[in-house]
Design an enzyme around this catalytic site. Structure first.
Site, PDB file in Angstrom:
ATOM      1  N   ASP A  18       0.779  -1.246   0.000  1.00 54.81           N
ATOM      2  CA  ASP A  18       0.000   0.000   0.000  1.00 54.81           C
ATOM      3  C   ASP A  18       0.813   1.300   0.000  1.00 54.81           C
ATOM      4  O   ASP A  18       1.777   1.418   0.757  1.00 54.81           O
ATOM      5  CB  ASP A  18      -0.864   0.093   1.263  1.00 54.81           C
ATOM      6  N   TRP A  42       5.925 -10.373   1.187  1.00 54.74           N
ATOM      7  CA  TRP A  42       5.379  -9.606   2.316  1.00 54.74           C
ATOM      8  C   TRP A  42       5.897 -10.196   3.625  1.00 54.74           C
ATOM      9  O   TRP A  42       5.884 -11.416   3.807  1.00 54.74           O
ATOM     10  CB  TRP A  42       3.842  -9.686   2.287  1.00 54.74           C
ATOM     11  N   ARG A 141      -7.459  -1.144  11.700  1.00 60.76           N
ATOM     12  CA  ARG A 141      -6.188  -0.612  11.182  1.00 60.76           C
ATOM     13  C   ARG A 141      -6.382   0.486  10.133  1.00 60.76           C
ATOM     14  O   ARG A 141      -7.473   0.812   9.757  1.00 60.76           O
ATOM     15  CB  ARG A 141      -5.360  -1.745  10.590  1.00 60.76           C
TER      16      ARG A 141
HETATM   17  C1  FRU Z   1      -3.953  -3.615   2.695  1.00 59.14           C
HETATM   18  C2  FRU Z   1      -3.331  -4.071   4.007  1.00 59.14           C
HETATM   19  C3  FRU Z   1      -3.671  -3.123   5.128  1.00 59.14           C
HETATM   20  C4  FRU Z   1      -2.539  -3.323   6.105  1.00 59.14           C
HETATM   21  C5  FRU Z   1      -1.376  -3.546   5.177  1.00 59.14           C
HETATM   22  C6  FRU Z   1      -0.334  -4.483   5.733  1.00 59.14           C
HETATM   23  O1  FRU Z   1      -3.327  -4.089   1.560  1.00 59.14           O
HETATM   24  O2  FRU Z   1      -3.752  -5.400   4.312  1.00 59.14           O
HETATM   25  O3  FRU Z   1      -4.949  -3.300   5.702  1.00 59.14           O
HETATM   26  O4  FRU Z   1      -2.350  -2.240   6.958  1.00 59.14           O
HETATM   27  O5  FRU Z   1      -1.904  -4.062   3.970  1.00 59.14           O
HETATM   28  O6  FRU Z   1       0.801  -4.500   4.925  1.00 59.14           O
END
Ligand code: FRU
Length: 430
Positions: A18, A42, A141
């Site tokens: 993001d 990730w 979040r």
């Molecule tokens: C969206 C998300 C958010 C989170 C982030 C973690 O793509 O899942 O909700 O904060 O990515 O990397």
């Protein structure tokens, strides 16, 4: 040949998702992003950082935020930026895993500040918001913060057992926050978790942008794993109630998620999204990096829809222009503009992808995977980069954004009933 984009933003190496903390601070544009610098997958999230004077040419900066405190030990998740009296405030979610399988988690809302826009200090009051909002659960979040009439507001994305929703908080000083309640969601119609909410005024309306997880496909709609779309409505922060119309997908391509906006000093509402979707293959990982952002887009409301138009600075990339007919052309840093007077097909990257208009159907097919809408497509502006395509229809009324991975990635052909086709070759930013 590399999949690395020539003019889209991509991380120098490592994994990116993001966009975070988009803002203009002391005349400089800042983009932060979800970043894992130690691998192409990730993992423990950091905030990567880049700055720009034109939103097109970006300078990579040192990592802005790293995980490490008790409250953000396993990840500095998504959030937003706000200039509070000349101090840049970054609001983010601290993530902590509670079990080895990374299923149970605790998420809290945190702050880091900076006066120079390069070095950030986590706030001593962290975490600013702990625990779960009323009736919510541990998934809470992606704080988006704004100021209005001398007060500060924050929205968070969260969920019930099965329904996504957005909860509003309020503050006098941007540090101490009070929960005001759920302002949207809980209807069971739009997925089970709402990520990355954003709420902003545009042309007198309040737009709620969100990335819901888990909406089911419905005819031609919602074919990506997760969605990104918006409501148009009006927010009354006193009640607090957000009245809104129906949910509309914001982009019709295969790769568009976690879009965020900010307003710049020219008053433009600018959007950047993650040009990707979760849980797919990333061929660029073999090159040591993963994912790119979309082009920045200026938003406007027209005919009850959110239009996305590439920011005007994109034209500074144009180096040459030529009129084209049906002859194949090559290139991996291109812009193509034309009007449709009937049906047409653009073959791009060899035959890996086609974008076509057949009657009132617009269709982007990538490796046989189709995204399609019914729409009257009249004018087209198409951006081709080394491994992506963005199609802007009718000045941004409809947009398709997808990554395309091909061995034949520089060969394209446009044929059919079109007029005034111009091909711009871009300067190489790589
Ligand atoms: C969206 C998300 C958010 C989170 C982030 C973690 O793509 O899942 O909700 O904060 O990515 O990397």
């Amino acid at each position: 040949m590399t999949y690395r984009p020539r003019y889209h933003f991509a991380p120098p190496f490592g994994w990116m998702n993001d966009p975070n903390g988009l803002c203009q601070f002391n005349g400089v544009y800042h983009m932060f992003y979800q970043y894992h610098p130690f691998g192409v997958e990730w993992d423990d999230m950091h905030w990567g950082h880049a700055t720009s004077y034109d939103l097109i040419h970006w300078e990579h900066k040192p990592i802005a935020l790293r995980p490490g405190q008790d409250y953000d030990r396993d990840g500095v998740f998504s959030g937003s930026a706000l200039n509070v009296d000349g101090v840049l405030h970054l609001y983010y979610t601290g993530n902590v895993w509670l079990d080895e399988q990374r299923e149970e988690l605790k998420q809290v809302q945190c702050l880091a500040t900076s006066t120079d826009g390069v070095t950030f200090t986590k706030h001593p009051n962290n975490p600013l918001i702990t625990g779960e909002p009323e009736r919510g659960n541990a998934h809470v979040r992606d704080p988006k913060v704004w100021t209005e009439n001398g007060r500060y507001y924050m929205i968070l994305g969260t969920r019930d057992v099965k329904d996504g929703k957005v909860v509003l908080y309020e503050s006098n000083d941007a540090i101490h926050w009070t929960e005001r309640g759920v302002i949207a969601g809980e209807t069971g119609e739009h997925g089970w978790m709402w990520e990355c909410p954003d709420l902003f005024s545009l042309d007198g309306r309040d737009v709620l942008l969100l990335s819901p997880q888990g909406m089911e496909p419905d005819d031609d709609r919602y074919h990506n794993l997760h969605q990104c779309g918006y409501f148009i409505g009006s927010l009354d922060v006193d009640t607090p109630v957000y009245k809104h119309g129906t949910f509309t997908e914001l982009d019709y391509g295969h790769d568009f998620y976690a879009a965020q906006t900010f307003q710049d000093d020219r008053g433009r509402r600018i959007l950047i999204a993650w040009n990707a979707m979760w849980e797919r293959n990333w061929p660029e990982q073999a090159e040591g990096w993963t994912n790119q952002m979309t082009l920045p887009r200026e938003l406007s409301l027209r005919n009850g829809r959110l239009y996305m138009t590439p920011i005007e600075e994109v034209t500074i990339l144009r180096r040459t222009s030529e009129q084209i007919d049906g002859t194949p052309f090559e290139g991996d840093a291109l812009e193509l503009t034309f009007s449709a007077i009937g049906d047409f097909t653009l073959h791009c990257f060899g035959d890996t992808a086609t974008f076509s208009k057949q009657g009132d159907v617009l269709e982007l097919k990538r490796d046989g995977d189709i995204r399609r809408i019914k729409a009257d497509g009249r004018t087209f502006r198409i951006f081709i980069d080394a491994s992506s395509i963005e199609v802007f229809v009718n000045d941004g009324e409809y947009v398709f954004s997808s990554r395309i991975y091909s061995q034949h990635r520089i060969k394209h052909k446009l044929s059919g009933h079109i007029t005034e086709a111009t091909l711009f070759r871009f300067t190489d930013n790589r």
